[in-house]
Write an enzyme that holds these catalytic residues in place. Structure first.
Site, PDB file in Angstrom:
ATOM      1  N   HIS A 281       0.902  -1.142   0.045  1.00 22.01           N
ATOM      2  CA  HIS A 281      -0.162   0.072  -0.166  1.00 22.01           C
ATOM      3  C   HIS A 281       0.884   1.194  -0.068  1.00 22.01           C
ATOM      4  CE1 HIS A 281      -3.462   2.555   1.244  1.00 22.01           C
ATOM      5  NE2 HIS A 281      -2.496   3.122   1.973  1.00 22.01           N
ATOM      6  N   GLU A 282       1.625   1.240   0.780  1.00 24.77           N
ATOM      7  CA  GLU A 282       2.573   2.398   0.995  1.00 24.77           C
ATOM      8  C   GLU A 282       3.723   2.752  -0.130  1.00 24.77           C
ATOM      9  OE1 GLU A 282       1.790   4.759   3.167  1.00 24.77           O
ATOM     10  OE2 GLU A 282       0.563   3.280   4.348  1.00 24.77           O
TER      11      GLU A 282
ATOM     12  N   HIS B  28       1.793   4.478  -2.819  1.00 27.72           N
ATOM     13  CA  HIS B  28       2.098   5.806  -2.751  1.00 27.72           C
ATOM     14  C   HIS B  28       3.513   6.295  -3.210  1.00 27.72           C
ATOM     15  CE1 HIS B  28      -1.538   6.895  -0.350  1.00 27.72           C
ATOM     16  NE2 HIS B  28      -1.407   6.025   0.483  1.00 27.72           N
TER      17      HIS B  28
ATOM     18  N   GLU C 236      -4.696   7.814  -2.885  1.00 31.95           N
ATOM     19  CA  GLU C 236      -5.151   6.409  -2.199  1.00 31.95           C
ATOM     20  C   GLU C 236      -5.492   5.561  -3.423  1.00 31.95           C
ATOM     21  OE1 GLU C 236      -4.660   5.258   0.612  1.00 31.95           O
ATOM     22  OE2 GLU C 236      -4.143   7.215   1.844  1.00 31.95           O
TER      23      GLU C 236
END
Lengths: 497, 497
Positions: free
Chosen positions: B261-262, B265, B291
């Protein structure tokens, strides 16, 4: 009227603290976790922030506030008076440097530091040389702007410890060399140190570091340990102190003494009086005094037999396989093995000052004499042969080994030797007030820290370093405490006559 | 003439970048390694720096420069024109807030964040309440200063994604709820997930994280991974991007999907065009778009069977005991187990949006309605029962679970749901241009990242978020892509009719 100035000055100081905090943190980050590719960006940020700080520190408004506070010194909080006093000195040192040179130097320093890391890795001095030359040239100019008629190196030494100069240091190192070289010469048979160099997993060494921080009494709510290539300590007020270490899986004593050394610096910062903690005077007073504390805990305490005896049970618990059958005494003997070597940070107490002397002599010639930066490797190697009797195989283990020059810290090295000598005189004085070794043997360093807080730490920069130490010693500084201490310690360790 | 202004504006922007860098790093540090006791000092430093930034952003000189650049837009680098355009909007949002309120808010935010950490640990909402109330009151005032006649929450939503408002979100969530609740209701038999929760040593999970960063194509020279309580990503230009994770020894998928997830980003930030990288427009354009990328990699790619198949051999190499006898398909099924639960960050894709809905409804009532902060826990628990059918046992696993409100991030949550929906529409469009799943199955994400760079990343803030996504989709935004994607995925996974 003066109260109004005091208010404005406090606001100014708080702003200065914030900038110092931001830049300090950025430097800490750069030396711990920052991804290498971020170098140019962080250099530019340093440039911007250092320009703001330059403007603040040198502005006529700041000068006027400080002059007014000094003119009304009897009506103002003495801590602010002392702050203004030191700030005026600092201002003189900085305001004479043209702003663009000052800012460029900050950026060059960041670059030099990054290039040095790579150059050291590759043992490539020519790669580092142009950056080193830039820093040296700038420092020479800066010293001349400030004191056009003084020898450059003396001006630089004074910045690390007020009052220190080449005359004092020449005499100091002469004593050290004269008294210690004969001791070193007598050493023949060496102890077994193989158990220090079996496999010590880093995860276990981390647990050991935590334990050592507890032994030193460092409160983890205000002091953390990080990892880096070249260990250092930094603090953003006493409420946020950061020590660092570097783990070697095949050398347990390397990080162990790194943690105790940096822990000594941290102990100093953590025990500065709360009343001055947020002021510019709320930090260690000089690098010699700072190193006196780090090397005091590292060597005089940390490499003493009572200390090893106190922590050895815990060590055997953390490293049961590695230390099986090893006694505390054997460990004590091993971590005090004295032998001329290549790397300063790994040197024993006895030969350590000779490493510092090499750097001192080279810096003196770089700044006061005619040594050119390009000739540093050859001169370094020649002096290591002369002073320590060792052949330097490459620049990585030679002139590129220390981070100081890459950070523009010329004039810093003597602090290590002077600091070591301060420590030897301090312990003698301390022994008159308390049962030092009884407490150390019990693993209780608190009475020692309390004594040092009472006599040194709490004052921050309130006193001049020379005066501070003289009052702590109850006598003038005398380097023979240091040479006597080492002579006695190593004569016993090596059964010298 | 205009070139002179452009020069001055560039200098100003570089200064602004430096301050942003310093404050960003301080925030990163605070959430990773900073010793807790340093809280008050770092809060004050934030206060000082935010005041300087406020002055810079709102000063008449800055406004004049920006107006001049916009007046001469045809003669100026379009990247600077866009920067000035957005800066004027930002200026309006900030300049209406009295400076002391703005600075105090920065300090209160730092304090609230620190208190929340402790309050969560103790599951003590009353401890956190006064700080939360302060932040909410301030945000209400700020929104009213800016747009006195608009509903407060709409003003706040607009700050996270320009154009987003409660009307759009009400419709969006209605669709989501209507289409997904029946799917959730059909799920009965659950797969075996026990192998995810045996012992996964953190040291091995760190190796796994490094591998995942490689799979994502994150260059470690510019992107590092740190550890924290509540994972986040931050960047100080694209040249220094930091992701974070939190390891749980008994839940390998927790950090695994946190890293992906990170990493999503980070992939966004790392692929912004170099020409705009140092400008304020050189970052992600909105939180929904951000997101959309993190959740795209986490779920649409990361929780797909082809992806699991691609990385599973390496996983079995890193965790040979834990994954012995487990197949990639079993792992795929396990990490997609759908079940109403308590914690948003651990929720499956299917029920995830319901967690977000709870927060959205509560925020809407907090800011546009009459919900009082003190009533949040009771309302939270009631809605979790109503929307997810679960009983919240304590505030730690309830209203205190997320860090956002403690950081003043009200209006952020909807981004997660909208971003998830963006991702589902994106992949459909992407599938027309390249063999998405063939590449994923081969562990080759580069063509996907290249496509996203071409259509989204490189633009930074050059386009408005709505327009950016519409152009990437080649069609207006349509949330049924999202509900269709989830319906299909979970119908297959759970063999629903």
């Amino acid at each position: 009227m003066i109260q109004d100035t005091v208010e404005r000055y406090r606001t100014y100081l708080e702003k200065l603290r914030a900038y110092g905090h931001a830049m300090g943190l950025m430097s800490y980050d750069m030396n711990t976790v920052m991804p290498k590719g971020a170098g140019p960006v962080v250099g530019d940020t340093f440039g911007v922030l250092s320009e703001v700080m330059y403007d603040m520190v040198t502005s006529p408004e700041t000068e006027a506030m400080q002059r007014e506070i000094l003119a009304h010194r009897d009506e103002v909080d003495p801590n602010l008076v002392r702050t203004a006093e030191l700030a005026m000195e600092e201002r003189e040192r900085i305001a004479c440097i043209p702003k663009d040179e000052y800012v460029q130097y900050t950026i060059d320093q960041t670059t030099a530091d990054q290039v040095w890391h790579e150059a050291k890795l590759k043992s490539d001095f020519p790669m580092f040389l142009p950056h080193l030359e830039k820093l040296i040239a700038a420092q020479k100019r800066f010293a001349k702007y400030y004191k056009p008629d003084a020898p450059v190196y003396d001006t630089m030494l004074d910045a690390y410890e007020k009052g220190l100069n080449t005359a004092t240091l020449d005499a100091f190192f002469a004593t050290v060399r004269e008294r210690l070289v004969p001791v070193i010469a007598k050493i023949k048979a060496q102890p077994d140190v193989s158990f220090l160099h079996t496999h010590y997993p880093i995860a276990d060494q981390r647990i050991f570091s935590d334990y050592l921080m507890d032994v030193l009494g460092l409160d983890k709510n205000h002091c953390i340990i990080g990892e880096t290539e070249h260990p250092f300590t930094t603090s953003f007020t006493k409420y946020d102190v950061r020590i660092t270490t570097h783990y070697h899986e095949d050398a347990v004593e390397a990080s162990m003494y790194s943690v105790i050394h940096e822990g000594g610096h941290a102990t100093y910062e953590r025990n500065i009086a709360d009343e001055i903690a947020r002021l510019p005077i709320g930090g260690g007073v000089s690098m010699s005094v700072h190193e006196s504390q780090s090397r005091f805990f590292e060597n005089i305490i940390g490499r003493s037999e009572p200390f090893i005896k106190a922590i050895f049970p815990k060590m055997q618990e953390i490293f049961p396989e590695q230390l099986k059958g090893v006694t505390a005494h054997q460990f004590y003997v091993a971590v005090n093995k004295a032998e001329p070597s290549l790397i300063r940070t790994e040197a024993d107490e006895l030969t350590y000052s000779l490493h510092v002397m090499v750097r001192y002599e080279l810096e003196k010639r770089l700044f006061n004499g005619d040594l050119e930066p390009k000739d540093l490797p050859a001169e370094w190697n020649r002096m290591y042969r002369e002073y320590l009797g060792v052949d330097v195989p490459d620049d990585r283990r030679g002139v590129l080994q220390d981070s100081h020059w890459a950070g523009g810290l010329f004039g810093y090295f003597p602090s290590y030797a002077v600091g070591s000598a301060y420590g030897a005189q301090l312990i003698k004085r301390m022994e008159r007030d308390l049962d030092v070794w009884g407490n150390v043997r019990a693993g209780n360093l608190k009475p020692l820290v309390d004594w040092l807080t009472e006599h040194i730490y709490r004052f921050g920069c309130l006193k001049e370093p020379g005066k501070l130490m003289e009052e702590a010693f109850g006598a003038p500084f005398d380097p023979t405490y240091y040479t006597d201490y080492l002579t006695k310690k190593y004569s016993e360790l090596y059964h010298l006559d």
